[in-house]
Every structure is written in C-alpha cells, then in structure tokens.
Design a protein around this motif. Structure first.
Motif, PDB file in Angstrom:
ATOM      1  N   SER A 176       0.826  -1.192   0.000  1.00 33.59           N
ATOM      2  CA  SER A 176       0.000   0.000   0.000  1.00 33.59           C
ATOM      3  C   SER A 176       0.861   1.243   0.000  1.00 33.59           C
ATOM      4  CB  SER A 176      -0.914   0.000   1.237  1.00 33.59           C
ATOM      5  OG  SER A 176      -1.588   1.220   1.344  1.00 33.59           O
ATOM      6  N   SER A 177       0.412   2.263  -0.748  1.00 36.14           N
ATOM      7  CA  SER A 177       1.116   3.532  -0.776  1.00 36.14           C
ATOM      8  C   SER A 177       0.486   4.553   0.166  1.00 36.14           C
ATOM      9  CB  SER A 177       1.096   4.103  -2.207  1.00 36.14           C
ATOM     10  OG  SER A 177      -0.237   4.267  -2.643  1.00 36.14           O
ATOM     11  N   GLU A 178      -0.458   4.102   0.976  1.00 34.28           N
ATOM     12  CA  GLU A 178      -1.228   5.012   1.814  1.00 34.28           C
ATOM     13  C   GLU A 178      -0.338   5.829   2.741  1.00 34.28           C
ATOM     14  OE1 GLU A 178      -4.476   6.975   3.213  1.00 34.28           O
ATOM     15  OE2 GLU A 178      -4.550   5.418   1.697  1.00 34.28           O
ATOM     16  N   ALA A 179       0.651   5.175   3.361  1.00 42.30           N
ATOM     17  CA  ALA A 179       1.427   5.867   4.376  1.00 42.30           C
ATOM     18  C   ALA A 179       2.553   6.700   3.788  1.00 42.30           C
ATOM     19  CB  ALA A 179       2.005   4.850   5.358  1.00 42.30           C
ATOM     20  N   SER A 180       2.861   6.535   2.526  1.00 39.49           N
ATOM     21  CA  SER A 180       4.051   7.152   1.974  1.00 39.49           C
ATOM     22  C   SER A 180       3.795   8.465   1.245  1.00 39.49           C
ATOM     23  CB  SER A 180       4.724   6.183   0.993  1.00 39.49           C
ATOM     24  OG  SER A 180       3.850   5.901  -0.075  1.00 39.49           O
ATOM     25  N   VAL A 181       2.520   8.811   1.032  1.00 39.87           N
ATOM     26  CA  VAL A 181       2.210  10.027   0.294  1.00 39.87           C
ATOM     27  C   VAL A 181       1.495  11.002   1.216  1.00 39.87           C
ATOM     28  CG1 VAL A 181       1.037  11.000  -1.709  1.00 39.87           C
ATOM     29  CG2 VAL A 181       1.994   8.699  -1.822  1.00 39.87           C
ATOM     30  N   TYR A 218      -4.687   9.497  -8.552  1.00 38.47           N
ATOM     31  CA  TYR A 218      -4.225   8.122  -8.751  1.00 38.47           C
ATOM     32  C   TYR A 218      -2.820   8.110  -9.353  1.00 38.47           C
ATOM     33  CZ  TYR A 218      -3.812   3.451 -10.765  1.00 38.47           C
ATOM     34  OH  TYR A 218      -3.348   2.196 -11.112  1.00 38.47           O
ATOM     35  N   LEU A 219      -2.593   8.957 -10.354  1.00 38.51           N
ATOM     36  CA  LEU A 219      -1.267   9.021 -10.957  1.00 38.51           C
ATOM     37  C   LEU A 219      -0.216   9.414  -9.922  1.00 38.51           C
ATOM     38  CD1 LEU A 219       0.511   8.884 -13.479  1.00 38.51           C
ATOM     39  CD2 LEU A 219      -0.070  11.279 -13.921  1.00 38.51           C
ATOM     40  N   ALA A 220      -0.525  10.391  -9.090  1.00 35.05           N
ATOM     41  CA  ALA A 220       0.421  10.806  -8.050  1.00 35.05           C
ATOM     42  C   ALA A 220       0.697   9.660  -7.086  1.00 35.05           C
ATOM     43  CB  ALA A 220      -0.128  12.017  -7.300  1.00 35.05           C
ATOM     44  N   ARG A 221      -0.343   8.933  -6.721  1.00 34.56           N
ATOM     45  CA  ARG A 221      -0.160   7.821  -5.770  1.00 34.56           C
ATOM     46  C   ARG A 221       0.723   6.722  -6.359  1.00 34.56           C
ATOM     47  NH1 ARG A 221      -1.531   8.271  -0.299  1.00 34.56           N
ATOM     48  NH2 ARG A 221      -3.197   9.815  -0.110  1.00 34.56           N
ATOM     49  N   THR A 222       0.527   6.440  -7.628  1.00 38.23           N
ATOM     50  CA  THR A 222       1.358   5.390  -8.235  1.00 38.23           C
ATOM     51  C   THR A 222       2.809   5.840  -8.359  1.00 38.23           C
ATOM     52  OG1 THR A 222       0.805   6.174 -10.477  1.00 38.23           O
ATOM     53  CG2 THR A 222      -0.575   4.418  -9.532  1.00 38.23           C
ATOM     54  N   ARG A 246       4.133   7.862  -6.154  1.00 41.13           N
ATOM     55  CA  ARG A 246       4.537   8.111  -4.770  1.00 41.13           C
ATOM     56  C   ARG A 246       4.964   9.564  -4.560  1.00 41.13           C
ATOM     57  NH1 ARG A 246       4.756   3.071  -2.686  1.00 41.13           N
ATOM     58  NH2 ARG A 246       5.853   3.660  -0.791  1.00 41.13           N
ATOM     59  N   VAL A 247       4.170  10.470  -5.134  1.00 40.76           N
ATOM     60  CA  VAL A 247       4.389  11.898  -4.918  1.00 40.76           C
ATOM     61  C   VAL A 247       3.079  12.509  -4.406  1.00 40.76           C
ATOM     62  CG1 VAL A 247       6.146  12.057  -6.695  1.00 40.76           C
ATOM     63  CG2 VAL A 247       3.760  12.497  -7.297  1.00 40.76           C
ATOM     64  N   ARG A 248       3.198  13.687  -3.877  1.00 42.56           N
ATOM     65  CA  ARG A 248       2.035  14.362  -3.321  1.00 42.56           C
ATOM     66  C   ARG A 248       1.093  14.807  -4.434  1.00 42.56           C
ATOM     67  NH1 ARG A 248       1.636  17.573   1.594  1.00 42.56           N
ATOM     68  NH2 ARG A 248      -0.222  18.901   1.496  1.00 42.56           N
ATOM     69  N   PRO A 249      -0.205  14.517  -4.354  1.00 39.94           N
ATOM     70  CA  PRO A 249      -1.148  14.989  -5.377  1.00 39.94           C
ATOM     71  C   PRO A 249      -1.154  16.513  -5.434  1.00 39.94           C
ATOM     72  CG  PRO A 249      -2.164  13.297  -4.005  1.00 39.94           C
ATOM     73  CD  PRO A 249      -0.874  13.664  -3.344  1.00 39.94           C
TER      74      PRO A 249
END
Length: 432
Positions: A2-7, A166-170, A172-175
């Motif tokens: 999950s990328s939840e905690a990293s962005v 979604y693109l930012a999450r994939t 791993r950057v801030r939206p």
C-alpha cells in the motif's frame, strides 16, 4: 504494498460545527428521498471498465484525496432544532470495497443493489465506490453518488481529480490539487441568498403566470394511466448517424440557436404531433456555472426550470426550432425562482413525482468514450440501473457530440411505442 502511508496529504478542514442551508433544489431532492429511500431516482451511477495493471491501493488512496479536496464528498445532512434540514461537511470515511467476480458477468448484475441501496443521509458519506476484478488485468469501477452532492458537470470534475490523484499515488508523490477560487459552501450560501431574493411574491407570481393554463400531463397513446411503478428506466438512442448530428450543429448556426434549444423545439413538435396539442411543458435542469470559479467545483449546483414550448403540430420544423429558442430564453429569465416555489404558487400538491410535468429535457455531459491514462484503458460504459421521475425524457449529450437518447420508465409504455418515437424524432432532426 500500500502507498497510503508514503504520500502526505493535507488534512481536511473540519466543518463539524458549521451547518449550511440546503438550496431549493436540494430540498426537493431531500423530500423525494424521504418518501422513497433509494428509489427516488436521485442516485447517480457511473460505471467504467478499466483494462491494465490497476493498483487498487493507489486507487483507494486517491479516493481519500478526492474526498479531502471536494467538500461535496464530505457532506451529510442533519436537522436543526426546528426540523429544517441542513448540511455539514465533516465526513472523513470513504465507502469503498474491492471484490472479484466471474469474467463475463453482466454489468447490470455487478451494479446490483449498490445502485439503489439507500444512503444514510445523516451519517454519510453520500457516495460509494465498488471496484470489481473481472479478469487478470480488467476491473469494473462503479461510482454511485447521491444527487444531493452532485450534478452532471461533477462527473468530469470527479474523474479528473481521481485520475490525477491516482497518478500521483502510483508515482509516490504528493497529489497536486489547486486550491479552488471559490469553495462549495460559499457557493451554497450565495445561491441560497439569491433564491431568497428571487422568492419575492411578485417574482414568483411572474414565473408562475406563464404556466397557469399550461398542460400538466402529456398523455399520448401507448402511455399507461396511473402512477409510475418502481421507476426503473430504459434508455433508447435516437437513430442519428454522425453526419446528421454534424448537419444539425451547422443548421443551428444558420438559425442562430444552440443545438439544445433546437432540440427542445423539435422535442415539443414530436410531442405535439402525438396528441394534437401545441403546448408542452418540460422540466430542464440547468447548471449554475457561469462564473469560471465554479468550473472546478463538485456539488449539486443545478436548478430545474419549467420550459413551456408552443408549436404548431402541423407547422414546419424550422418554426419549432425558433419556438424552442424563444421558450428556453424565456424560462432562463426566471432561473433563480425555485421550482418548488413555482409549484406552490400554482397550488400543486407535493408528491414523489414532478408536480408540474411528466416530461424532461436534460443535457448529459458526463465523460464518454475510451481514454488512456497512466497505462490504463478506461472505457465509460452506458448508463445502467437508472431510475426516472418522468414518463419521457430527452437526454442530449453536451455539444451534441453523439446521438440524443430517450429515457422512459419501461413498465409504463406499450411495447414498440418508444422506438417509434425515437424514429419519428430522428426524422424531425433530419428534416431540419
């Protein structure tokens, strides 16, 4: 993983203590939902097929981003001490699920109860998302949103926000979500103020006067008597090829009207020829987005205006087009007068159906077609699980980019009648 905690995402502003009034349109929707929870016709279901390596964790995080960005997605309803409904924007939960289904499962079955399951208006959220895996690299995405917090324009706003997040999450950057020039709750306060100004007795009487002797219900052969049943709707395209649609746009420029106004007149002519009565009233939802600051907002930002069109059933189609333009311009002069206020001025009883008319004309401007984004192919599927509050609606795609559609409660019409209407309407457009 999950990328939840990293962005990192900016926290939502809490408005738990701030209650805002409902607009007149929202009040009507709220009342209809109380009368028929989940069956009122105010659930908006959008379905997309997604092909490619979709990251469910990134999508789930992007939904949270979208909710934090759009006040409407944090909305729930409450009641004041005197029982008046109000709205607050403090919901921080996303109603989301991810499951698998057998390949080839019909979309109608996938949508199932999710499209009609009543929302809890007091706790929220007033939207839900279901991601269904239907193959190794294929998903169906279902988004159901209550019309208390959305309108047709909001489809595109939500999709652009979701895909960007979604693109930012994939990656791993801030939206990167720009701050709106105007917030949704500010728009609501301004809208309610304008509605109160428009409800001066003289303004309401002026708006209602043009409808005093107008026909209430269009009753052609083939339409059953009595109240509608479960409101389940069928959608039937008007058979117009692309060259005919382009010819329609060109003809509108020649006459000096918009395609929407032209189709309003031709729709009235179609209805008039079926009954021999040269007057019809259609309910038309109109978006309040004239200010450029409104464009990036998501919410219920529409009014419904009654459009009274007068045509000669035996007259030429060009005259009907001009009548459609005149009727639409006249109706828009009273855009800020609440629809329910006009109904009350005409002393029409409230109910779960439209008190003024059983006909409607809408501009449908949700994103359509297939789009490629972030390695995914996203196909917007035809509308399913529809409910309708009117006996006949004409749905016009924004800019008339494709053929219009007729929307009807299927159980109210004799078989073959609506198909014949679609054919006849196509002939009127072609004649123009």
């Amino acid at each position: 993983m999950s990328s939840e905690a990293s962005v990192p995402v900016a926290p939502a502003v809490s408005r738990a203590a701030a209650a805002f009034p409902l607009t007149a349109t929202q009040q009507g929707i709220w009342l209809a939902e109380l009368l028929q929870p989940g069956e009122s016709g105010y659930h908006d279901t959008a379905v997309s097929r997604v092909v490619g390596e979709l990251d469910p964790d990134a999508l789930r995080a992007a939904l949270t981003d979208a909710q934090r960005h759009h006040e409407a997605l944090r909305c729930r309803l409450t009641t004041t001490g005197d029982g008046v409904p109000a709205q607050v924007f403090d919901v921080d939960a996303v109603d989301w699920s991810y499951r698998e289904a057998a390949p080839g499962t019909p979309v109608e079955r996938l949508v199932g109860l999710d499209s009609s399951e009543p929302f809890d208006l007091e706790t929220g959220p007033l939207w839900r998302v279901r991601l269904i895996r239907t193959g190794p690299a294929e998903h169906v995405l279902i988004v159901v949103t209550h019309h208390l917090v959305t309108d047709g324009w909001s489809h595109g706003v939500f999709l652009r926000t979701l895909l960007g997040c979604y693109l930012a999450r994939t990656q791993r950057v801030r939206p990167a979500l720009p701050a709106p020039g105007l917030t949704y709750h500010e728009w609501i306060l301004d809208k309610v103020r304008r509605e109160r100004e428009a409800q001066q007795p003289d303004r309401v009487r002026e708006a209602a006067a043009r409808l005093v002797d107008a026909p209430r219900r269009w009753a052609p052969p083939g339409l059953a008597d009595g109240p509608a049943g479960p409101r389940r709707a069928a959608l039937l395209p008007v058979p117009l090829a692309a060259p005919r649609i382009e010819a329609l746009r060109q003809s509108c420029r020649t006459v000096g009207t918009t395609p929407f106004m032209a189709l309003a007149g031709l729709f009235a002519l179609l209805l008039a020829r079926r009954t021999g009565t040269g007057e019809v009233v259609v309910a038309a939802p109109v978006a309040h987005r004239a200010d450029p600051r409104h464009a990036p907002l998501m919410g219920c930002m529409i009014d419904v205006v009654p459009v009274r069109v007068e045509v000669d059933p035996a007259g030429p189609v060009r005259d009907a087009v001009v009548a459609g333009r005149t009727a639409t311009v006249t109706a828009l002069r009273h855009l800020d007068v609440p629809y329910r206020g006009i109904s009350r001025a005409l002393r029409l009883p409230p109910g779960d159906a439209d008190p003024l008319t059983n006909l409607s004309l809408e501009e449908f401007n949700a994103p359509l077609g297939t789009h490629r984004f972030a390695g995914l192919e996203i196909e917007t599927l035809p509308r399913v699980a529809l409910r309708t509050r009117h006996d006949l609606s004409l749905s016009v795609p924004a800019g008339v980019s494709r053929s219009p559609e007729l929307l009807v409660p299927a159980d109210r019409w004799r078989p073959g009648t609506v198909a014949a209407l679609a054919e006849e309407f196509a002939e009127l457009v072609t004649a123009f």
